[in-house]
Scaffold this motif. Structure first.
Motif, PDB file in Angstrom:
ATOM      1  N   ARG A  63      38.451  29.470 125.650  1.00  0.00           N
ATOM      2  CA  ARG A  63      37.938  29.749 124.287  1.00  0.00           C
ATOM      3  C   ARG A  63      36.586  28.547 123.913  1.00  0.00           C
ATOM      4  O   ARG A  63      37.088  27.351 124.144  1.00  0.00           O
ATOM      5  N   ASN A  64      35.550  29.064 123.299  1.00  0.00           N
ATOM      6  CA  ASN A  64      34.695  28.069 122.914  1.00  0.00           C
ATOM      7  C   ASN A  64      35.198  27.617 121.461  1.00  0.00           C
ATOM      8  O   ASN A  64      36.065  28.145 120.772  1.00  0.00           O
ATOM      9  N   LYS A  66      33.861  28.494 118.608  1.00  0.00           N
ATOM     10  CA  LYS A  66      33.946  29.719 117.849  1.00  0.00           C
ATOM     11  C   LYS A  66      34.990  30.615 117.974  1.00  0.00           C
ATOM     12  O   LYS A  66      35.109  31.564 117.297  1.00  0.00           O
ATOM     13  N   GLU A  68      35.353  32.147 120.848  1.00  0.00           N
ATOM     14  CA  GLU A  68      34.938  33.278 121.924  1.00  0.00           C
ATOM     15  C   GLU A  68      35.622  33.035 123.169  1.00  0.00           C
ATOM     16  O   GLU A  68      35.453  31.703 123.565  1.00  0.00           O
TER      17      GLU A  68
END
Length: 132
Positions: A63-64, A66, A68
């Motif tokens: 995941r990044n 944010k 996501e």
């Protein structure tokens, strides 16, 4: 007596997966066998199916910041060695997080029955393009 030793030597050194016709020698190669595929009618198809199941159940999407999921494409070059262990040669892709997640997933691959060439265990190489 000479014929006896000649015929005995021929039978003792014959190999099951090697065929000689004239000047052509054909050596049969068998792919590694994934655990659970030993009694399958089509071991290669079973291997591919088990590999995809392994990817689906063991790949953890990174995941990044944010939260996501990070998606990407990678090309894996690996081989199954003479002992049935998976050896990762290279993992190339456009996102380092995806590359790291793929390497982690590949480390969890089970030990297999090794591939053979001419009846002897040998390493078998694979190139896997993955779109994750």
């Amino acid at each position: 007596m000479f014929c006896f030793f000649l015929l005995t030597g021929t039978f003792l050194f014959a190999q099951n997966d090697v065929e000689v016709k004239g000047n052509t020698v054909t050596v049969k190669e068998k792919a590694p066998v994934w655990p659970g595929c030993e009694s399958s009618e089509d071991p290669k198809k079973c291997f591919n199916q088990k590999l995809m199941e392994h990817v689906k159940s063991n790949y953890k999407y990174p995941r990044n910041n944010k939260g996501e999921f990070i998606r990407g494409k990678v090309v894996v070059k690996m081989h199954i060695d003479e002992e049935g262990k998976t050896v990762i040669n290279t993992v190339k892709g456009d996102k380092k997080e995806v590359i790291a997640a793929v390497k982690e997933m590949l480390k969890k691959m089970p030990k297999m029955k090794p591939g053979t060439r001419g009846g002897k265990p040998t390493k078998i190489s694979y190139t896997l393009p993955l779109n994750l």
